[in-house]
Enzyme design. Structure first.
Site, PDB file in Angstrom:
ATOM      1  N   CYS A 179       0.814  -1.155   0.092  1.00  0.00           N
ATOM      2  CA  CYS A 179       0.012  -0.166  -0.189  1.00  0.00           C
ATOM      3  C   CYS A 179       0.660   1.179  -0.089  1.00  0.00           C
ATOM      4  O   CYS A 179       1.819   1.096   0.735  1.00  0.00           O
ATOM      5  CB  CYS A 179      -0.952  -0.021   1.053  1.00  0.00           C
ATOM      6  SG  CYS A 179      -1.966  -1.360   1.297  1.00  0.00           S
ATOM      7  N   ARG A 198       3.955  -0.269  -4.801  1.00  0.00           N
ATOM      8  CA  ARG A 198       3.664  -0.702  -3.546  1.00  0.00           C
ATOM      9  C   ARG A 198       2.385  -1.411  -3.398  1.00  0.00           C
ATOM     10  O   ARG A 198       2.397  -2.364  -2.275  1.00  0.00           O
ATOM     11  CB  ARG A 198       3.656   0.277  -2.430  1.00  0.00           C
ATOM     12  CG  ARG A 198       4.750   1.139  -2.403  1.00  0.00           C
ATOM     13  CD  ARG A 198       4.470   2.460  -1.420  1.00  0.00           C
ATOM     14  NE  ARG A 198       4.557   2.027  -0.087  1.00  0.00           N
ATOM     15  CZ  ARG A 198       5.584   1.843   0.776  1.00  0.00           C
ATOM     16  NH1 ARG A 198       6.788   2.065   0.411  1.00  0.00           N
ATOM     17  NH2 ARG A 198       5.517   1.249   2.134  1.00  0.00           N
ATOM     18  N   TRP A 201      -2.413  -3.023  -1.601  1.00  0.00           N
ATOM     19  CA  TRP A 201      -2.137  -4.336  -1.802  1.00  0.00           C
ATOM     20  C   TRP A 201      -2.740  -4.939  -0.778  1.00  0.00           C
ATOM     21  O   TRP A 201      -2.656  -4.704   0.792  1.00  0.00           O
ATOM     22  CB  TRP A 201      -0.421  -4.431  -1.530  1.00  0.00           C
ATOM     23  CG  TRP A 201      -0.220  -5.913  -1.870  1.00  0.00           C
ATOM     24  CD1 TRP A 201       0.256  -6.710  -2.900  1.00  0.00           C
ATOM     25  CD2 TRP A 201       0.142  -6.988  -0.642  1.00  0.00           C
ATOM     26  NE1 TRP A 201       0.565  -7.918  -2.721  1.00  0.00           N
ATOM     27  CE2 TRP A 201       0.585  -8.303  -1.379  1.00  0.00           C
ATOM     28  CE3 TRP A 201      -0.062  -7.111   0.810  1.00  0.00           C
ATOM     29  CZ2 TRP A 201       0.784  -9.299  -0.582  1.00  0.00           C
ATOM     30  CZ3 TRP A 201       0.438  -8.271   1.561  1.00  0.00           C
ATOM     31  CH2 TRP A 201       0.783  -9.415   0.517  1.00  0.00           C
ATOM     32  N   ASN A 252      -1.558   2.341   5.589  1.00  0.00           N
ATOM     33  CA  ASN A 252      -0.710   1.447   4.909  1.00  0.00           C
ATOM     34  C   ASN A 252      -0.162   0.468   6.378  1.00  0.00           C
ATOM     35  O   ASN A 252       0.295   1.194   7.272  1.00  0.00           O
ATOM     36  CB  ASN A 252       0.688   1.976   4.220  1.00  0.00           C
ATOM     37  CG  ASN A 252       1.844   1.228   4.419  1.00  0.00           C
ATOM     38  OD1 ASN A 252       2.831   1.509   4.103  1.00  0.00           O
ATOM     39  ND2 ASN A 252       1.531  -0.176   4.029  1.00  0.00           N
ATOM     40  N   GLY A 253      -0.444  -0.799   6.364  1.00  0.00           N
ATOM     41  CA  GLY A 253       0.008  -1.425   7.590  1.00  0.00           C
ATOM     42  C   GLY A 253      -1.226  -2.365   7.990  1.00  0.00           C
ATOM     43  O   GLY A 253      -1.993  -2.798   7.175  1.00  0.00           O
ATOM     44  N   GLU A 308      18.089 -17.587  -7.801  1.00  0.00           N
ATOM     45  CA  GLU A 308      17.700 -16.179  -7.914  1.00  0.00           C
ATOM     46  C   GLU A 308      17.031 -16.211  -9.147  1.00  0.00           C
ATOM     47  O   GLU A 308      16.011 -15.566  -9.781  1.00  0.00           O
ATOM     48  CB  GLU A 308      18.983 -15.042  -7.819  1.00  0.00           C
ATOM     49  CG  GLU A 308      18.653 -13.784  -8.324  1.00  0.00           C
ATOM     50  CD  GLU A 308      17.591 -12.937  -7.711  1.00  0.00           C
ATOM     51  OE1 GLU A 308      16.973 -13.665  -6.705  1.00  0.00           O
ATOM     52  OE2 GLU A 308      16.956 -12.016  -7.865  1.00  0.00           O
ATOM     53  N   LYS A 346      13.177 -14.899 -10.109  1.00  0.00           N
ATOM     54  CA  LYS A 346      12.923 -13.968 -11.180  1.00  0.00           C
ATOM     55  C   LYS A 346      11.974 -14.233 -11.971  1.00  0.00           C
ATOM     56  O   LYS A 346      10.942 -13.654 -12.476  1.00  0.00           O
ATOM     57  CB  LYS A 346      14.285 -13.584 -11.548  1.00  0.00           C
ATOM     58  CG  LYS A 346      14.328 -11.956 -12.020  1.00  0.00           C
ATOM     59  CD  LYS A 346      15.089 -11.219 -11.020  1.00  0.00           C
ATOM     60  CE  LYS A 346      14.223 -11.314  -9.483  1.00  0.00           C
ATOM     61  NZ  LYS A 346      14.705 -10.464  -8.506  1.00  0.00           N
ATOM     62  N   GLU A 362       8.375 -15.193 -10.775  1.00  0.00           N
ATOM     63  CA  GLU A 362       7.728 -13.799 -10.348  1.00  0.00           C
ATOM     64  C   GLU A 362       6.867 -12.933 -11.274  1.00  0.00           C
ATOM     65  O   GLU A 362       6.068 -12.574 -11.064  1.00  0.00           O
ATOM     66  CB  GLU A 362       8.850 -12.919  -9.655  1.00  0.00           C
ATOM     67  CG  GLU A 362       8.105 -11.797  -8.857  1.00  0.00           C
ATOM     68  CD  GLU A 362       9.597 -10.912  -8.127  1.00  0.00           C
ATOM     69  OE1 GLU A 362      10.615 -11.124  -8.461  1.00  0.00           O
ATOM     70  OE2 GLU A 362       9.244 -10.211  -7.222  1.00  0.00           O
ATOM     71  N   HIS A 392      18.200 -37.576  -6.154  1.00  0.00           N
ATOM     72  CA  HIS A 392      17.793 -37.999  -4.806  1.00  0.00           C
ATOM     73  C   HIS A 392      16.200 -37.625  -4.912  1.00  0.00           C
ATOM     74  O   HIS A 392      15.730 -37.604  -3.832  1.00  0.00           O
ATOM     75  CB  HIS A 392      18.387 -37.147  -3.670  1.00  0.00           C
ATOM     76  CG  HIS A 392      19.828 -37.438  -3.469  1.00  0.00           C
ATOM     77  ND1 HIS A 392      20.362 -38.821  -3.111  1.00  0.00           N
ATOM     78  CD2 HIS A 392      20.764 -37.003  -4.052  1.00  0.00           C
ATOM     79  CE1 HIS A 392      21.581 -38.876  -3.268  1.00  0.00           C
ATOM     80  NE2 HIS A 392      21.765 -37.563  -3.695  1.00  0.00           N
ATOM     81  N   LYS A 446       6.061  -4.297  -4.076  1.00  0.00           N
ATOM     82  CA  LYS A 446       7.503  -3.850  -4.011  1.00  0.00           C
ATOM     83  C   LYS A 446       7.921  -4.186  -2.379  1.00  0.00           C
ATOM     84  O   LYS A 446       8.572  -4.789  -2.125  1.00  0.00           O
ATOM     85  CB  LYS A 446       7.828  -2.665  -4.657  1.00  0.00           C
ATOM     86  CG  LYS A 446       9.291  -2.245  -4.548  1.00  0.00           C
ATOM     87  CD  LYS A 446      10.129  -2.981  -5.544  1.00  0.00           C
ATOM     88  CE  LYS A 446      11.612  -2.877  -5.539  1.00  0.00           C
ATOM     89  NZ  LYS A 446      12.180  -3.734  -6.353  1.00  0.00           N
TER      90      LYS A 446
HETATM   91  O1  M6R Z   1      13.093  -4.620   0.183  1.00  0.00           O
HETATM   92  P1  M6R Z   1      13.677  -6.043   0.358  1.00  0.00           P
HETATM   93  O2  M6R Z   1      15.041  -6.361  -0.275  1.00  0.00           O
HETATM   94  O3  M6R Z   1      13.793  -6.256   1.956  1.00  0.00           O
HETATM   95  O4  M6R Z   1      12.522  -6.872  -0.211  1.00  0.00           O
HETATM   96  C1  M6R Z   1      12.992  -8.518  -0.056  1.00  0.00           C
HETATM   97  C2  M6R Z   1      12.016  -9.071  -1.011  1.00  0.00           C
HETATM   98  O5  M6R Z   1      10.569  -8.922  -0.891  1.00  0.00           O
HETATM   99  C3  M6R Z   1      12.420  -8.827  -2.562  1.00  0.00           C
HETATM  100  O6  M6R Z   1      13.599  -9.012  -2.711  1.00  0.00           O
HETATM  101  C4  M6R Z   1      11.503  -9.667  -3.408  1.00  0.00           C
HETATM  102  O7  M6R Z   1      11.907 -10.908  -3.255  1.00  0.00           O
HETATM  103  C5  M6R Z   1      11.653  -9.262  -4.898  1.00  0.00           C
HETATM  104  N1  M6R Z   1      10.285  -8.804  -5.602  1.00  0.00           N
HETATM  105  C6  M6R Z   1      12.158 -10.197  -5.715  1.00  0.00           C
HETATM  106  O8  M6R Z   1      12.484  -9.842  -6.948  1.00  0.00           O
END
Ligand code: M6R
Length: 602
Positions: free
Chosen positions: A2, A27, A74, A100-101, A477, A481, A484, A500, A597
């Site tokens: 948010c 956000r 969000w 927000n929260g 990673e 990516k 996501e 395994h 984000k």
């Molecule tokens: O702001 P942060 O680095 O603490 O965020 C951590 C994760 O939420 C963030 O890296 C998330 O996994 C990304 N969207 C991945 O691309």
């Protein structure tokens, strides 16, 4: 999680707040809403879905208010529909609230309010706030003092986190605010003032900001700002000058922020090294913290956690320091063995991730030394930490972390170098090598090389990534990516683990992407390649070892550098693979479904 924004001044407030929300949309984008105070009448407009829907809805409405608040959501409590969209109000439209929260005790508060015959129209936790404000002010003449007291009494009842902005029908030139754990920043203008969850929403108006602290409440008008602490004592605030430029949060010639940010990766590596050198940051970490620490604990989430894995590997292998690594959402619940001799490292691009912050609070309570690696100056993590190492990636807007990931790895490489220096250990790289890597990344684009691969995987249900040692962390990673933003099921596995169990998944034409960058692991990784190849898999190899190309179906050649630094080289093609696949599938790479984000809720 948010975004909230607000404006009070002498201009039309609606376009200003809608614009600010555009900068905050990363956000959350489940719904959006705006409330204005038009000469003592609160008007609320909301829409389901992205901000664009709200913008088209209010486009032709002639609302002449100069005081507004807005929200981009969000969803945490209640479906992402119009009813649950913010702003929320009481039944008399006396108050409009954006939040927000998370209000953790909202059920108890709802029960209390229901006893007062208050009916609820939404499923949100936030709705309790306007009703509580109504109860606090019922049958009283609304004044600034009364509102501050009412807000103080309301936030005292809330358990959880909040950044709140509130319009009050009877005070048309006021926005009341409150903060705990979620970010809230005031922007100072001339005969106008602003509030926002993030500086990116303020940059085009002002460089002068005030970061609200936890438990503070207050108000802004066009010419006045007052902030009070938890004991209702007025607080003297200090103004922070922003050094960011508005272009840094604009798309420029790019179609998407993710594309721009992948390109900016090389610069963020370079700037991070240079800034650490300029400030001699790593020399400022108390020597005793590194020399006397019994163990290092790295805690982070998502991509930041994947960056941490690389550091753990090199710290243990080369510096011989025991390192424990946990994802923040698990760490707190395992009763971690932390004491005053522990060095706890928290990695967070935003510096606002609730799980990571909660772990830091726990470690602080055990008197451990808390070191933050973050990209956002002034973020909550920087205010809690004993020491900060800043990555210099600039604002990262796309939900998928790219340039911040390489900047995090860079900062960690520099930190590992400092540990090695103090422990008299040698590494296979130095800062000059990292700068060289940043140049190599700037010179090469993988668009053409990835073209056919993108076509191959775009309709796949699953894609697997494998690697050994450091390459396994890169594979993790790469899988994160791709899943996501392409919504393809992706899984990363340690290459040696395939036999395994997971080998059972490999059938004719299953796509397996192999990361192979470590010279000492060539033979063992090739074994895994033979195993999957003989089960009919379509094998893709990302590697600098051209000789290995003959064993696979698709080869993406990487530039070569010092073995430890190869994750930086591999970062660009894995990020571009995800980006181009998302584009090919017609997805919005900047705003993947269900995500946001900054994850400011636990
Ligand atoms: O702001 P942060 O680095 O603490 O965020 C951590 C994760 O939420 C963030 O890296 C998330 O996994 C990304 N969207 C991945 O691309």
């Amino acid at each position: 999680m948010c975004g909230i924004a607000g404006y009070v001044g002498n201009k039309l407030s609606m376009p200003i707040v809608l614009n600010a929300l555009s900068s905050l949309e990363y956000r959350g984008y489940d719904s959006a809403g705006i409330a204005v105070n038009e000469f003592g009448k609160i008007i609320i407009e909301k829409s389901e879905g992205k901000l664009g829907n709200l913008k088209s809805k209010v486009n032709n409405k002639l609302i002449s208010s100069s005081c507004a608040i807005g929200h981009t959501r969000w969803a945490t409590h209640g479906e992402p529909n119009k009813t649950n969209a913010h702003p929320h109000k009481d039944f008399g439209y006396n108050f409009a609230v954006v939040h927000n929260g998370i209000i953790e005790n909202y059920n108890a508060l709802k029960r209390k309010l229901k006893k007062e015959n208050i009916k609820f129209y939404s499923d949100t936790d936030t709705e309790v706030i306007p009703h509580l404000l109504y109860l606090e002010t019922k049958n009283k003449k609304i004044t600034t003092n009364l509102m501050i007291n009412a807000l103080h009494n309301v936030v005292k009842q809330i358990k959880g986190s909040y950044a709140l902005a509130i319009l009050v029908k009877d005070l048309p030139d006021y926005i009341f605010i409150a903060k705990k754990q979620s970010p809230l920043i005031i922007g100072l203008g001339k005969n106008e003032n602003f509030i926002a969850s993030d500086v990116s929403a303020l940059l085009s108006h002002t460089n002068n900001t005030i970061y609200l602290n936890d438990d503070e409440i207050g108000f802004i008008t066009p010419n006045e700002i007052k902030i009070f602490n938890a004991h209702l004592k007025e607080v003297k605030f200090s103004v922070t000058k922003l050094t960011l430029q508005p272009e840094q949060v604009m798309l420029g010639n790019y179609k998407h922020f993710m594309e721009k940010e992948i390109d900016e990766g090389s610069k963020s590596i370079y700037e991070t090294v240079k800034e650490l050198q300029r400030n001699r940051t790593l020399h400022k970490i108390p020597v005793s913290v590194i020399k006397n620490c019994s163990s290092i604990h790295i805690t982070a989430c998502g991509t930041a956690l994947n960056a941490g894995m690389i550091a753990k590997y090199i710290l243990e292998r080369d510096c011989r320091v025991p390192v424990f690594l946990d994802c923040a959402s698990e760490f707190r619940y395992k009763n971690p063995i932390i004491n005053e001799n522990s060095l706890c490292i928290f990695i967070s691009q935003s510096g606002e991730t609730a799980d990571t912050l909660a772990c830091m609070e726990l470690c602080k309570s055990k008197n451990a030394f808390c070191l933050a690696i973050t990209n956002v100056v002034g973020s909550r993590i920087t205010r809690l930490a004993d020491f900060c190492i800043f990555t210099v990636a600039g604002p990262e807007i796309a939900v998928a972390s790219t340039k911040a990931y390489v900047a995090q790895i860079t900062a960690l490489f520099c930190f590992v170098k400092a540990v090695a220096r103090l422990n008299k250990k040698t590494l296979d790289y130095n800062e000059k090598d990292i700068i060289e890597v940043s140049k190599m990344l700037a010179e090469h684009d993988y668009k053409k090389e990835l073209n056919d691969l993108v076509k191959k995987i775009k309709n796949k249900e699953s894609v697997y990534f494998i690697g050994r040692g450091i390459d396994y962390f890169v594979a993790l990673e790469a899988a994160l990516k791709l899943k996501e933003i392409s919504y393809i099921h992706c899984e990363a596995m340690a290459a040696g683990e395939l036999k395994h169990g997971s080998l059972a998944l490999i059938t004719n034409n299953t796509v397996v992407i192999v990361i192979l960058t470590q010279p000492d692991l060539i033979d063992k990784t090739l074994n895994a390649i033979y195993e999957i190849k003989s089960r009919g898999a379509f094998v893709v190899l990302f590697s600098q070892f051209k000789d290995c190309a003959k064993y696979v179906d698709y080869f993406v050649e990487l530039k070569n550098t010092k073995a430890s630094l190869m994750p930086l080289i591999a970062s660009k093609p894995i990020q571009q693979l995800a980006y181009f696949t998302a584009i090919e599938k017609g997805n919005d790479p900047d705003k993947p479904r269900n995500l946001a984000k900054s994850v400011t809720v636990e």
